[in-house]
Design a protein around this motif. Structure first.
Motif, PDB file in Angstrom:
ATOM      1  N   ALA A 149      52.040 -30.157  -9.379  1.00  0.00           N
ATOM      2  CA  ALA A 149      50.857 -30.969  -9.679  1.00  0.00           C
ATOM      3  C   ALA A 149      50.255 -31.536  -8.403  1.00  0.00           C
ATOM      4  O   ALA A 149      49.014 -31.554  -8.242  1.00  0.00           O
ATOM      5  N   GLU A 150      51.071 -31.990  -7.471  1.00  0.00           N
ATOM      6  CA  GLU A 150      50.536 -32.534  -6.222  1.00  0.00           C
ATOM      7  C   GLU A 150      49.823 -31.448  -5.423  1.00  0.00           C
ATOM      8  O   GLU A 150      48.761 -31.689  -4.827  1.00  0.00           O
ATOM      9  N   LEU A 152      55.637 -31.956 -16.010  1.00  0.00           N
ATOM     10  CA  LEU A 152      54.413 -32.325 -15.294  1.00  0.00           C
ATOM     11  C   LEU A 152      53.209 -32.434 -16.223  1.00  0.00           C
ATOM     12  O   LEU A 152      52.083 -32.670 -15.751  1.00  0.00           O
ATOM     13  N   GLN A 207      49.842 -34.515 -15.647  1.00  0.00           N
ATOM     14  CA  GLN A 207      49.721 -34.909 -14.242  1.00  0.00           C
ATOM     15  C   GLN A 207      48.708 -34.066 -13.465  1.00  0.00           C
ATOM     16  O   GLN A 207      48.435 -34.352 -12.296  1.00  0.00           O
TER      17      GLN A 207
END
Length: 707
Positions: free
Chosen positions: A322-323, A364, A367
């Motif tokens: 996700a980041e 996740l 997110q």
């Protein structure tokens, strides 16, 4: 299963019941397949006269003459010339109209278009015998023109052409696994169609024919390069090449996407890191996105394969998927989309490989940024001839999810014979996830992508029947409620013949073809049994590769006592990733779909099946039927000789001969290996195995595509 000429002949008659279609052989001319389903075969004299007012350049246009509207007019004109052979009528009976211009022509609005998604169209019969194609946008008019031509081409008449059609999925994408040097990973139709060497100065005319074919089935996005991306394709010189393609495809409604290598800031940007939370890395991607959008204002966005099969990604820096995805999404902003592949597996993960994607992505959920799409393969392994649906479908209610299918037949005989894939995709799309609907209902708000099977071969796809898979993908991405038979009937009429007998026989051949391949390569839920390196031919004995989950023995778990992968609570517990209602049903062999039996259960060879046969006898029977059906299909095609042009008939006949050889090879090699483990005899009446196991193991294919 016994081989018998009489039985094969009866099967062939069932597969191809030709009937008394009147298509004299002498009237057929050689075709090479380049025209695909857009060949626009001539109508009969009576049909042509009836269609003449509706197909031609004399169409009335109530819309600004944009490049896209001009394409719609040209398409109708080309169809008129090709299908009727007549000059356009001096009294045209076809109207192309934007919905906001209908009243200027005195035509009624179609209320179904109010609020309809982009590309929607309606085809209506109105006063004075006219047919009205209406849309809210220019692209809808082009899609409507293609739809009318498709209807006439498939049926021979404008009767019953009325329709309202809206795309079920906003993103209908082809993903090319093409490399800049012209090699196509898992491509079986020759070299890449993209001539990067001569772009941007020279645009191959084939790029226009390709865009036209895609638009004719509603495909509206293309990823032009391999998911195993090269960073240099983000350089300025390649952006200029992409711009030339984007400009050429824009009138057809096709947006360009690019596979992006996550490590590009290091590879070509001069940075020391590609860490997604590093400010300099984020700034580099923003500047790169700005550069692309300055050249291509409607650039679609990035497709990313990260931290899978050795590709770089955010996990290299201790960050989440996700980041990583959100950093790229911020660089694109509201201009484009990040499509992030959920196909991940790592060498250091010793759990069941089919569980890894769920384990990484399900936590996740919620997110990911709003312009991130998670791209999930149809099954949890890797595009096998049959897999259960992926457990991530329905398990990510707060994440945009799209379906990834494979049009190129990587594990399905590559480019031999006939394997029609619509039944495979329908099986997945119609699967009830137990978590809020079917797979189709879950992905329809987002989209569907297919790994392309297109190459530089003259017929585009290597075999003539693989064209049907390109066509079927586009039609299902537009409307997943279409049946496999509807699509096959349409494609056959457009591609080979409208004559009812031969057409229906070909359709029957197509509808059973995928199941035939499953029978002789992986019956009862077996999967990943192919030889190493090229994914071609049987290799269930392979057990010495570097990674455990590259080996067929990892998946079949066969030994003296039994066969199959236990994914219940007593095994890997992969079933726990599915909805409770699904897991409960599949946890018991008695209530498991027999098609997935050995995917979820390790069972003894003498396990009694519903048929009354033992598991071993059932496997032998399935392999045998696969061979018999391949043989019958070959004989059925031979019976179509008077109805298919000689060039294409000969090409398909050669493909089917290869497929029959492969079916026998798969059957014999697989049964020989299973026998080497348990020592059981073949059932009475089963065909003997002609070679020793060592001979099958010794076969090598250094020239095989994908090696």
């Amino acid at each position: 299963m016994m081989r018998g000429t009489g039985l094969v002949n009866r099967l062939a008659m069932l597969i191809v019941a030709v009937g008394a279609a009147m298509v004299p052989f002498a009237s057929l001319h050689a075709e090479d397949g380049y025209d695909l389903w857009l060949r626009q075969a001539p109508l009969s004299a009576a049909e042509a006269q009836a269609a003449r007012p509706y197909l031609g350049r004399g169409v009335q246009v109530l819309a600004a003459m944009s490049p896209t509207v001009q394409l719609a007019v040209d398409e109708l004109g080309q169809a008129g010339a090709g299908m009727t052979g007549l000059e356009p009528s001096t009294h045209p009976a076809l109207v192309l109209a934007r919905a906001d211009r209908l009243e200027s022509g005195g035509y009624p609005k179609d209320p179904r278009l109010a609020g309809a998604p982009p590309g929607s169209y309606s085809i209506r019969a109105v006063h004075s015998g006219r047919i009205l194609i209406t849309a809210n946008d220019d692209l809808g008019l082009l899609y409507g023109a293609f739809a009318l031509v498709r209807h006439v081409g498939a049926t021979g008449t404008v009767a019953d052409a009325e329709a309202f059609s809206a795309p079920a999925m906003p993103l209908r994408m082809l993903n090319h696994w093409d490399n800049p040097d012209g090699h196509v990973e898992r491509g079986y139709a020759g070299r890449s169609i993209f001539d990067w060497w001569h772009l941007p100065e020279k645009l191959d005319p084939r790029m226009i024919d390709y865009a036209r074919a895609n638009a004719s089935v509603g495909i509206n996005a293309v990823v032009v390069n391999n998911v195993n991306a090269r960073a240099f394709m983000l350089e300025s010189r390649y952006i200029a090449k992409l711009k030339r393609l984007a400009d050429a495809w824009r009138p057809y409604g096709i947006r360009v996407f690019l596979s992006a290598r996550f490590s590009a800031p290091k590879d070509i940007g001069g940075l020391a890191t590609a860490d997604p939370i590093d400010a300099a890395v984020a700034a580099w991607w923003r500047a790169k996105a700005d550069e692309i959008y300055a050249a291509i204002p409607d650039f679609g966005g990035f497709l990313v394969k990260a931290n899978s099969e050795g590709q770089p990604g955010p996990q290299d820096y201790g960050r989440t998927h996700a980041e990583g995805a959100n950093m790229l999404a911020a660089a694109l902003g509201d201009r484009g989309t990040v499509v992030w592949r959920a196909f991940v597996y790592r060498a250091e993960d010793d759990t069941d490989r089919t569980m890894q994607a769920y384990a990484e992505f399900q936590p996740l959920d919620g997110q990911f940024a709003s312009n991130v799409i998670l791209q999930v393969k149809n099954g949890p392994l890797d595009f096998q001839p049959r897999e259960p649906f992926h457990p991530l479908f329905g398990a990510l209610p707060r994440t945009k999810v799209m379906l990834e299918a494979q049009i190129t037949r990587e594990y399905l005989g590559q480019a031999t014979g006939i394997v029609y894939l619509a039944p495979l995709w329908k099986e997945v799309l119609e699967a009830d996830t137990g978590r809020g609907g079917t797979v189709a209902q879950i992905v329809s708000p987002v989209g569907m992508t297919g790994v392309a099977n297109i190459g530089a071969d003259r017929n585009w796809t290597g075999t003539h029947f693989d064209q049907a898979n390109w066509y079927a993908f586009g039609r299902l991405a537009w409307d997943p409620t279409l049946t496999s038979e509807q699509i096959a009937r349409e494609w056959t009429a457009l591609t080979f013949t409208r004559a009812p007998g031969p057409r229906d026989g070909i359709v029957r051949m197509m509808l059973t073809s995928r199941e035939t391949l499953v029978k002789y390569t992986g019956p009862l839920g077996l999967a990943h049994l192919m030889a190493t390196g090229h994914h071609y031919g049987p290799g269930p004995w392979v057990c010495d590769l570097e990674r455990a989950d590259w080996n067929p023995c990892y998946y079949h778990r066969a030994d003296r006592r039994g066969i199959g992968f236990d994914r219940t609570a007593t095994g890997s517990d992969a079933l726990a990733q599915y909805a409770p209602s699904i897991a409960a049903r599949w946890s018991d062999p008695a209530t498991t779909d027999p098609r997935h039996l050995l995917w979820f259960h390790h069972l003894p060879w003498d396990h009694r099946m519903a048929s009354g046969r033992t598991l071993w006898e059932e496997l032998v029977n399935a392999y045998g039927w696969g061979v018999l059906e391949a043989q019958a299909r070959q004989q059925g095609w031979t019976s179509l000789t008077p109805h298919i042009d000689p060039e294409r008939h000969a090409a398909v006949a050669a493909d089917l001969a290869i497929q029959l050889t492969e079916a026998r090879w798969w059957r014999d090699a697989s049964l020989s290996f299973w026998q080497s483990l348990h020592g059981l005899p073949l059932p009475v009446g089963a065909a003997p195995i002609p070679e020793r196991l060592e001979a099958y193991k010794a076969r090598t294919f250094p020239e095989a595509p994908g090696q």
